[in-house]
Design a protein around this motif. Structure first.
Motif, PDB file in Angstrom:
ATOM      1  N   VAL A   1       0.934  -1.146  -0.018  1.00 59.21           N
ATOM      2  CA  VAL A   1       0.138   0.071  -0.108  1.00 59.21           C
ATOM      3  C   VAL A   1       0.928   1.164  -0.019  1.00 59.21           C
ATOM      4  CG1 VAL A   1      -1.512   1.420   1.457  1.00 59.21           C
ATOM      5  CG2 VAL A   1      -2.182  -1.050   0.969  1.00 59.21           C
ATOM      6  N   GLU A   2       1.859   1.480   0.941  1.00 54.30           N
ATOM      7  CA  GLU A   2       2.675   2.460   0.849  1.00 54.30           C
ATOM      8  C   GLU A   2       3.677   2.610  -0.306  1.00 54.30           C
ATOM      9  OE1 GLU A   2       2.588   4.579   2.926  1.00 54.30           O
ATOM     10  OE2 GLU A   2       1.589   3.709   4.737  1.00 54.30           O
ATOM     11  N   ILE A   3       4.111   1.384  -1.067  1.00 55.17           N
ATOM     12  CA  ILE A   3       4.786   1.419  -2.215  1.00 55.17           C
ATOM     13  C   ILE A   3       4.170   1.799  -3.426  1.00 55.17           C
ATOM     14  CG2 ILE A   3       6.746   0.687  -3.338  1.00 55.17           C
ATOM     15  CD1 ILE A   3       7.614  -0.820  -0.931  1.00 55.17           C
ATOM     16  N   PHE A   4       3.277   1.028  -3.742  1.00 55.32           N
ATOM     17  CA  PHE A   4       2.590   0.822  -4.790  1.00 55.32           C
ATOM     18  C   PHE A   4       0.718   0.993  -4.451  1.00 55.32           C
ATOM     19  CE2 PHE A   4       5.927  -2.145  -5.343  1.00 55.32           C
ATOM     20  CZ  PHE A   4       6.461  -1.566  -6.199  1.00 55.32           C
ATOM     21  N   PRO A   5       0.575   2.339  -4.230  1.00 57.12           N
ATOM     22  CA  PRO A   5      -0.980   2.615  -3.700  1.00 57.12           C
ATOM     23  C   PRO A   5      -2.124   2.349  -4.586  1.00 57.12           C
ATOM     24  CG  PRO A   5      -0.012   4.838  -4.160  1.00 57.12           C
ATOM     25  CD  PRO A   5       1.240   3.585  -4.442  1.00 57.12           C
ATOM     26  N   ASN A   6      -1.606   2.011  -5.823  1.00 59.61           N
ATOM     27  CA  ASN A   6      -2.891   1.789  -6.926  1.00 59.61           C
ATOM     28  C   ASN A   6      -3.417   0.154  -7.038  1.00 59.61           C
ATOM     29  OD1 ASN A   6      -3.163   4.455  -7.612  1.00 59.61           O
ATOM     30  ND2 ASN A   6      -1.442   4.239  -9.205  1.00 59.61           N
ATOM     31  N   ILE A   7      -2.402  -0.831  -6.355  1.00 62.18           N
ATOM     32  CA  ILE A   7      -2.582  -1.874  -6.348  1.00 62.18           C
ATOM     33  C   ILE A   7      -3.478  -2.368  -5.226  1.00 62.18           C
ATOM     34  CG2 ILE A   7      -1.308  -4.379  -6.242  1.00 62.18           C
ATOM     35  CD1 ILE A   7       1.038  -3.094  -7.558  1.00 62.18           C
ATOM     36  N   PRO A   8      -4.622  -3.099  -5.671  1.00 59.81           N
ATOM     37  CA  PRO A   8      -5.502  -3.627  -4.674  1.00 59.81           C
ATOM     38  C   PRO A   8      -4.856  -4.420  -3.643  1.00 59.81           C
ATOM     39  CG  PRO A   8      -6.258  -3.885  -6.673  1.00 59.81           C
ATOM     40  CD  PRO A   8      -4.960  -3.452  -6.825  1.00 59.81           C
ATOM     41  N   THR A   9      -5.018  -4.397  -2.299  1.00 60.82           N
ATOM     42  CA  THR A   9      -4.309  -4.779  -1.319  1.00 60.82           C
ATOM     43  C   THR A   9      -4.528  -6.473  -1.208  1.00 60.82           C
ATOM     44  OG1 THR A   9      -5.961  -4.383   0.253  1.00 60.82           O
ATOM     45  CG2 THR A   9      -4.016  -3.054   0.328  1.00 60.82           C
ATOM     46  N   GLU A  10      -5.915  -6.916  -1.559  1.00 62.71           N
ATOM     47  CA  GLU A  10      -6.464  -8.245  -1.648  1.00 62.71           C
ATOM     48  C   GLU A  10      -5.707  -9.166  -2.559  1.00 62.71           C
ATOM     49  OE1 GLU A  10      -9.514  -5.809  -4.180  1.00 62.71           O
ATOM     50  OE2 GLU A  10      -8.281  -5.798  -2.270  1.00 62.71           O
ATOM     51  N   SER A  11      -5.002  -8.406  -3.931  1.00 66.58           N
ATOM     52  CA  SER A  11      -4.291  -9.148  -4.912  1.00 66.58           C
ATOM     53  C   SER A  11      -3.127  -9.524  -4.437  1.00 66.58           C
ATOM     54  CB  SER A  11      -4.185  -8.171  -5.945  1.00 66.58           C
ATOM     55  OG  SER A  11      -3.362  -7.095  -5.791  1.00 66.58           O
ATOM     56  N   VAL A  12      -2.416  -9.074  -3.496  1.00 67.65           N
ATOM     57  CA  VAL A  12      -1.041  -9.520  -2.751  1.00 67.65           C
ATOM     58  C   VAL A  12      -1.105 -10.337  -1.515  1.00 67.65           C
ATOM     59  CG1 VAL A  12       0.322  -7.715  -4.308  1.00 67.65           C
ATOM     60  CG2 VAL A  12      -0.497  -7.398  -2.019  1.00 67.65           C
ATOM     61  N   TYR A  13      -2.080 -10.100  -0.954  1.00 70.57           N
ATOM     62  CA  TYR A  13      -2.158 -11.090   0.470  1.00 70.57           C
ATOM     63  C   TYR A  13      -1.995 -12.547   0.425  1.00 70.57           C
ATOM     64  CZ  TYR A  13      -3.735 -12.403   4.849  1.00 70.57           C
ATOM     65  OH  TYR A  13      -3.649 -12.831   6.371  1.00 70.57           O
ATOM     66  N   HIS A  14      -1.266 -13.107   0.995  1.00 67.86           N
ATOM     67  CA  HIS A  14      -0.989 -14.693   0.820  1.00 67.86           C
ATOM     68  C   HIS A  14      -2.060 -15.573   0.590  1.00 67.86           C
ATOM     69  CE1 HIS A  14       3.259 -14.300   1.891  1.00 67.86           C
ATOM     70  NE2 HIS A  14       3.180 -13.223   2.370  1.00 67.86           N
ATOM     71  N   LYS A  15      -3.315 -15.190   1.098  1.00 62.63           N
ATOM     72  CA  LYS A  15      -4.526 -16.076   0.763  1.00 62.63           C
ATOM     73  C   LYS A  15      -5.289 -15.486  -0.272  1.00 62.63           C
ATOM     74  CE  LYS A  15      -3.444 -18.693   4.860  1.00 62.63           C
ATOM     75  NZ  LYS A  15      -4.083 -19.255   6.129  1.00 62.63           N
ATOM     76  N   PRO A  16      -5.290 -14.868  -1.200  1.00 61.46           N
ATOM     77  CA  PRO A  16      -6.169 -14.278  -2.165  1.00 61.46           C
ATOM     78  C   PRO A  16      -7.400 -15.304  -2.631  1.00 61.46           C
ATOM     79  CG  PRO A  16      -4.173 -14.515  -3.466  1.00 61.46           C
ATOM     80  CD  PRO A  16      -3.807 -15.189  -2.063  1.00 61.46           C
ATOM     81  N   LYS A  17      -8.546 -14.690  -2.741  1.00 62.95           N
ATOM     82  CA  LYS A  17      -9.624 -15.500  -3.520  1.00 62.95           C
ATOM     83  C   LYS A  17      -9.323 -15.656  -4.916  1.00 62.95           C
ATOM     84  CE  LYS A  17     -14.502 -15.926  -4.342  1.00 62.95           C
ATOM     85  NZ  LYS A  17     -15.834 -15.327  -4.124  1.00 62.95           N
ATOM     86  N   LEU A  18      -9.040 -17.026  -5.327  1.00 65.67           N
ATOM     87  CA  LEU A  18      -8.667 -17.456  -6.532  1.00 65.67           C
ATOM     88  C   LEU A  18      -9.864 -17.631  -7.507  1.00 65.67           C
ATOM     89  CD1 LEU A  18      -5.392 -19.383  -5.917  1.00 65.67           C
ATOM     90  CD2 LEU A  18      -5.451 -16.953  -6.675  1.00 65.67           C
ATOM     91  N   ASP A  19      -9.751 -17.126  -8.873  1.00 66.40           N
ATOM     92  CA  ASP A  19     -11.097 -17.331  -9.649  1.00 66.40           C
ATOM     93  C   ASP A  19     -10.574 -18.635 -10.410  1.00 66.40           C
ATOM     94  OD1 ASP A  19     -12.525 -14.969  -9.315  1.00 66.40           O
ATOM     95  OD2 ASP A  19     -10.888 -14.016  -9.872  1.00 66.40           O
ATOM     96  N   LEU A  20      -9.472 -18.985 -10.801  1.00 64.09           N
ATOM     97  CA  LEU A  20      -8.998 -20.113 -11.331  1.00 64.09           C
ATOM     98  C   LEU A  20      -8.000 -20.887 -10.703  1.00 64.09           C
ATOM     99  CD1 LEU A  20      -8.414 -18.672 -15.089  1.00 64.09           C
ATOM    100  CD2 LEU A  20     -10.690 -19.939 -14.206  1.00 64.09           C
ATOM    101  N   LYS A  21      -8.156 -22.089 -10.405  1.00 67.49           N
ATOM    102  CA  LYS A  21      -7.439 -22.968  -9.669  1.00 67.49           C
ATOM    103  C   LYS A  21      -7.120 -24.423 -10.479  1.00 67.49           C
ATOM    104  CE  LYS A  21      -9.220 -21.678  -5.193  1.00 67.49           C
ATOM    105  NZ  LYS A  21      -9.725 -22.193  -4.018  1.00 67.49           N
ATOM    106  N   PRO A  22      -6.021 -24.935 -10.119  1.00 70.00           N
ATOM    107  CA  PRO A  22      -5.899 -26.394 -10.740  1.00 70.00           C
ATOM    108  C   PRO A  22      -6.893 -27.347 -10.126  1.00 70.00           C
ATOM    109  CG  PRO A  22      -3.579 -25.460  -9.903  1.00 70.00           C
ATOM    110  CD  PRO A  22      -4.875 -24.617  -9.407  1.00 70.00           C
ATOM    111  N   THR A  23      -7.346 -28.227 -11.263  1.00 73.07           N
ATOM    112  CA  THR A  23      -8.176 -29.281 -10.908  1.00 73.07           C
ATOM    113  C   THR A  23      -7.495 -30.417 -10.467  1.00 73.07           C
ATOM    114  OG1 THR A  23      -7.985 -30.242 -13.235  1.00 73.07           O
ATOM    115  CG2 THR A  23      -9.574 -28.306 -12.869  1.00 73.07           C
ATOM    116  N   TYR A  24      -8.522 -31.370  -9.830  1.00 68.76           N
ATOM    117  CA  TYR A  24      -8.032 -32.607  -9.182  1.00 68.76           C
ATOM    118  C   TYR A  24      -7.150 -33.450 -10.075  1.00 68.76           C
ATOM    119  CZ  TYR A  24     -10.615 -31.364  -5.119  1.00 68.76           C
ATOM    120  OH  TYR A  24     -11.406 -30.711  -4.168  1.00 68.76           O
ATOM    121  N   GLN A  25      -7.802 -33.313 -11.461  1.00 69.37           N
ATOM    122  CA  GLN A  25      -7.191 -34.558 -12.567  1.00 69.37           C
ATOM    123  C   GLN A  25      -5.911 -33.894 -13.189  1.00 69.37           C
ATOM    124  OE1 GLN A  25     -10.127 -32.719 -12.522  1.00 69.37           O
ATOM    125  NE2 GLN A  25     -11.829 -34.085 -13.134  1.00 69.37           N
TER     126      GLN A  25
END
Length: 500
Positions: A328-352
């Protein structure tokens, strides 16, 4: 302030000579050193080497002519570099178009009062490693140029941080590797071999290593001792290199620029334009992930392209708790939720697709085993030695297997910042032993390629290869995604797709 015209430091002259220059001059100097100091010996030496001396003289004259006709001019708004006399070229870069300015002074350059200055812009280039301008200047001239570029930037101070020494030591410890240390050693040996006799150099190295191995071998097997010495020396060199580079590290952010300084012996200064940073990359290796610490990097033309990957660092070390506040301090335009260690992912690897993560570990594990059977057939009496060597060689494969297993649950793609108007794409993946969390504005994505192997086609999976703007292009591979969901995701966010 008036325009200032300077010449490059005379050391630059040697970069204008051919590589064959040293192949000629070293034997001549060595043979001259070995003759007796009398007129007859000197005459015999000249008769045998006059042609080589003429070639060396011609090389030096042409190099001097190239150096002599390079002029660097800079004022409060721009820098220009004029090359040549008859067919001259002039490169002009205005300060407000500079993506990054780096001033580096190695120990060698410090002895001669010189600095290397590299300037990068977002202009397209054939080679990603090629800077728009690369100069070797006197330190006083480099300081003046740095001051004028800095003066052209905004003065408002927004954020400043200096990691404490304990953290820098911890970062150097974690980020050091035997491989990077070995590269430094090989580079040193290569440079040394250009100045000294190879046989003498080889003998000196072998004698030193032999003595160390013999001492260690008094309490461990010789093969293990030899491998251990190589690993320890390589890691120690990497550790000390990191310490020297990152010591006295400081970061200052103004409204339009980042100012980074570091170095214990080498002095390094960088100016980065915030609006020209293409992407942000949060990196971890296995140890730092377990300790919940990260290093923050960025992709900015010219920054990190002078020989060390570590120079792309923005913040060497930050704890999991500090990551959001730091970004937030260095790159104020970047959404904080995008770099948090557990962001909500829209696409993930499948079990197969989990099996796809073990391609690289399997290949790395099979190579030593294949070598074991071949060597065992050729040298059956060396069975115990070969077995120890194979066991040691399997360690990287085991380590990579652990990394890829964790990567299965961390890999994915997300979109953030839609409500604010600026769309950012977050990519999480592993590359070899490193975990990446890359955040890039959607308009900095060059293209997205969807790839399918035959087995992926059968299971309905794919790999997304995302190319982002950089000096050339940077490639990010996210594998194991469901094809139909991937197509829908990129179509929804207005990203053009290519298929392979």
């Amino acid at each position: 302030m008036t325009e200032r015209t300077v010449k490059q430091h005379p050391l630059k002259l040697f970069s204008y000579t051919t590589h064959y220059f040293w192949l000629l001059i070293i034997p001549l100097v060595r043979s001259l050193y070995s003759i007796s100091l009398d007129v007859d010996s000197l005459r015999v030496w000249l008769m045998g080497t006059w042609m080589d001396l003429l070639v060396i003289g011609a090389i030096l004259i042409f190099a001097w002519r190239r150096w002599e006709h390079v002029y660097v001019r800079f004022d409060d708004k721009r820098i220009s570099v004029t090359k040549g006399k008859i067919y001259s070229t002039c490169d002009v870069i205005y300060y407000d178009t500079i993506s990054s300015l780096s001033v580096n002074q190695s120990l060698f350059l410090k002895l001669f009062g010189a600095c290397t200055v590299t300037i990068g812009t977002n202009a397209e280039a054939i080679s990603r490693a090629q800077d728009d301008i690369s100069l070797t200047l006197r330190k006083s001239d480099a300081d003046r140029l740095y001051a004028r570029v800095k003066k052209s930037r905004a003065k408002s101070l927004r954020y400043s941080v200096t990691p404490n020494k304990v953290r820098l030591i911890l970062y150097s410890f974690i980020s050091s590797s035997t491989l990077s240390g070995t590269v430094v050693i090989l580079a040193f040996l290569y440079e040394t071999s250009r100045m000294f006799d190879r046989e003498v150099e080889a003998q000196l190295i072998m004698d030193t290593l032999s003595d160390v191995v013999n001492r260690v071998a008094t309490f461990v097997p010789p093969v293990v001792a030899g491998v251990s010495v190589v690993i320890i020396i390589g890691w120690a060199v990497s550790f000390m290199t990191n310490i020297f580079y990152f010591w006295n590290y400081s970061l200052t952010r103004c409204s339009d620029s980042l100012y980074i300084k570091s170095g214990l012996i080498e002095r390094n200064r960088h100016i980065l334009s915030l609006d020209r940073i293409n992407s942000v990359d949060l990196r971890q290796n296995l140890i730092s992930k377990l300790l919940r610490i990260s290093s923050l990097h960025c992709d900015c033309a010219g920054y990190g392209e002078t020989g060390r990957a570590e120079t792309s660092v923005v913040m060497p070390i930050a704890t999991e708790r500090e990551v959001n506040s730091t970004v937030v301090e260095i790159f104020p335009n970047i959404p904080t939720e995008s770099v948090y260690h557990k962001p909500k992912l829209d696409l993930k690897p499948t079990y197969q697709s989990y099996w796809m993560f073990y391609y690289a570990p399997l290949a790395l594990a099979l190579l030593p085993l294949t070598a074991f059977f071949i060597l065992f057939v050729i040298f059956p009496s060396w069975r115990s030695v070969i077995r120890v060597g194979v066991i040691v060689a399997e360690v990287p494969a085991i380590w990579l297997t652990i990394v890829k297993t964790l990567a299965i649950f961390k890999t994915g793609i997300a979109v953030n910042g839609v409500d604010e108007g600026d769309v950012y794409i977050t990519m999480r993946y592993s590359s070899f032993y490193t975990f990446h969390t890359v955040v890039v504005p959607k308009d900095r994505i060059v293209k997205v390629m969807i790839k399918q192997t035959y087995l992926q086609h059968l299971t309905g999976n794919c790999s997304a290869v995302i190319y982002t703007a950089s000096r050339g292009t940077s490639k990010h591979v996210i594998t194991g995604l469901r094809l139909n969901r991937t197509l829908g995701f990129f179509e929804k966010n207005g990203v053009d797709l290519y298929f392979e």
